[in-house]
Design an enzyme around this catalytic site. Sequence first.
Site, mmCIF file in Angstrom:
data_model
loop_
_atom_site.group_PDB
_atom_site.id
_atom_site.type_symbol
_atom_site.label_atom_id
_atom_site.label_comp_id
_atom_site.label_asym_id
_atom_site.label_seq_id
_atom_site.Cartn_x
_atom_site.Cartn_y
_atom_site.Cartn_z
ATOM 1 N N PRO A 23 3.228 3.344 -38.194
ATOM 2 C CA PRO A 23 3.713 4.123 -37.052
ATOM 3 C C PRO A 23 4.488 5.328 -37.575
ATOM 4 O O PRO A 23 5.410 5.179 -38.379
ATOM 5 C CB PRO A 23 4.641 3.141 -36.322
ATOM 6 C CG PRO A 23 5.077 2.170 -37.381
ATOM 7 C CD PRO A 23 3.961 2.081 -38.367
ATOM 8 N N CYS A 106 13.719 2.759 -39.125
ATOM 9 C CA CYS A 106 13.895 4.204 -38.971
ATOM 10 C C CYS A 106 15.340 4.606 -39.253
ATOM 11 O O CYS A 106 16.273 4.047 -38.673
ATOM 12 C CB CYS A 106 13.508 4.631 -37.564
ATOM 13 S SG CYS A 106 13.687 6.410 -37.288
ATOM 14 N N HIS A 177 9.170 -1.891 -45.698
ATOM 15 C CA HIS A 177 9.184 -0.603 -46.389
ATOM 16 C C HIS A 177 10.028 -0.791 -47.653
ATOM 17 O O HIS A 177 11.219 -1.085 -47.563
ATOM 18 C CB HIS A 177 9.793 0.472 -45.494
ATOM 19 C CG HIS A 177 9.680 1.851 -46.057
ATOM 20 N ND1 HIS A 177 9.642 2.968 -45.262
ATOM 21 C CD2 HIS A 177 9.608 2.308 -47.334
ATOM 22 C CE1 HIS A 177 9.540 4.049 -46.017
ATOM 23 N NE2 HIS A 177 9.520 3.663 -47.280
ATOM 24 N N ARG A 240 1.871 8.271 -44.795
ATOM 25 C CA ARG A 240 1.640 9.714 -44.911
ATOM 26 C C ARG A 240 0.333 10.078 -45.596
ATOM 27 O O ARG A 240 -0.296 11.085 -45.256
ATOM 28 C CB ARG A 240 2.817 10.365 -45.650
ATOM 29 C CG ARG A 240 4.086 10.465 -44.806
ATOM 30 C CD ARG A 240 5.262 10.909 -45.645
ATOM 31 N NE ARG A 240 5.650 9.870 -46.603
ATOM 32 C CZ ARG A 240 6.328 10.110 -47.717
ATOM 33 N NH1 ARG A 240 6.670 11.334 -48.027
ATOM 34 N NH2 ARG A 240 6.660 9.114 -48.521
#
Length: 334
Positions: A23, A106, A177, A240
Amino acid sequence: MSDSRSATSEQTLSNPWRFCLAPMMDWSDRHCRYLWRLMSKQARLYSEMVVTGAILHGDRQRFLNFNQEEHPLALQLGGSDPQELAECSAIAEQWGYDEVNLNCGCPSDRVQKGKIGAVLMKEPELVAECFAAMQQRCAIPVTVKHRIGVDDMEDYDALKHFVVTVADAGCRTFIVHARKAWLKGLSPKENREIPPLDYAAVVRLKQELPQLNIVINGGLNTIEQCSNLLRDLDGVMVGREAYSNPYLMANVDQALFGSSAAIKSRIEVAEAYADYCERQIAEGARLHHMSRHVLGLFAGQPGGRLFRRYLSEHAPKADANADTLRAAFAQVRS
């Protein structure tokens, strides 16, 4: 012995989270996801993060609508109120999503103020409460995406405590992550690049908690790299690189899922996407909202620079249409 290995291999290949696309705010919208789906039928797609307030009080059509071709598709939610998250999870299931994912990764200043994102790693008990409320309201899987740490969470034990606490509430899939998040002093962009990657910490999580589905995210940019990590982990999530070089997706099904389907050429993908854009424009969409996602489709290819220049100059015009996109592709053909 061989039958056992064969069964294990089939189980691994059928893992819904084996290959995921991250996302990404302002990037992974429905048009981008449709482009990715043209190249991979197996990849699991994720929406941009949508905060609970936007769903409960905003334009749901705008935030939740998607193309049916996008399945399997997850909705990523941002929030920290268990009841609001639960209500949004129920809505996501009714809307047709295949999964709900809670954002605990985030690092943006904007979301920190609403106790959204990576700041939640400081409150694992609250995340566990949120998860339990969400899963109680829907039958589709609820998953959590998070960092390996945040600010002064320096050690592996803190990471494991976070995961175990949420797992005790019933969560079985964690997308990790493999970078810490610094909530002060680094921008969101810097938080994707400066903190060092620590794949070993994620692998250790899987080794010590084998009953959990552990998916790794961060810095993945080749199919070979993904394949190597899948020896130790349940899944990989690419971000990315899939946006800047979308044709990476063309080899995913064959290389990671054993598909025998033919790999589409870049031009075949481009033509199919132009047809999609034509349908969307007929419904009121603007070309430049869709064409930006294909700027990297011909990266490194002869004519790729001419293609990007043509598209950048002509797609934003008010009368731009699918033929504008096809004219850009012609720059590559010539």
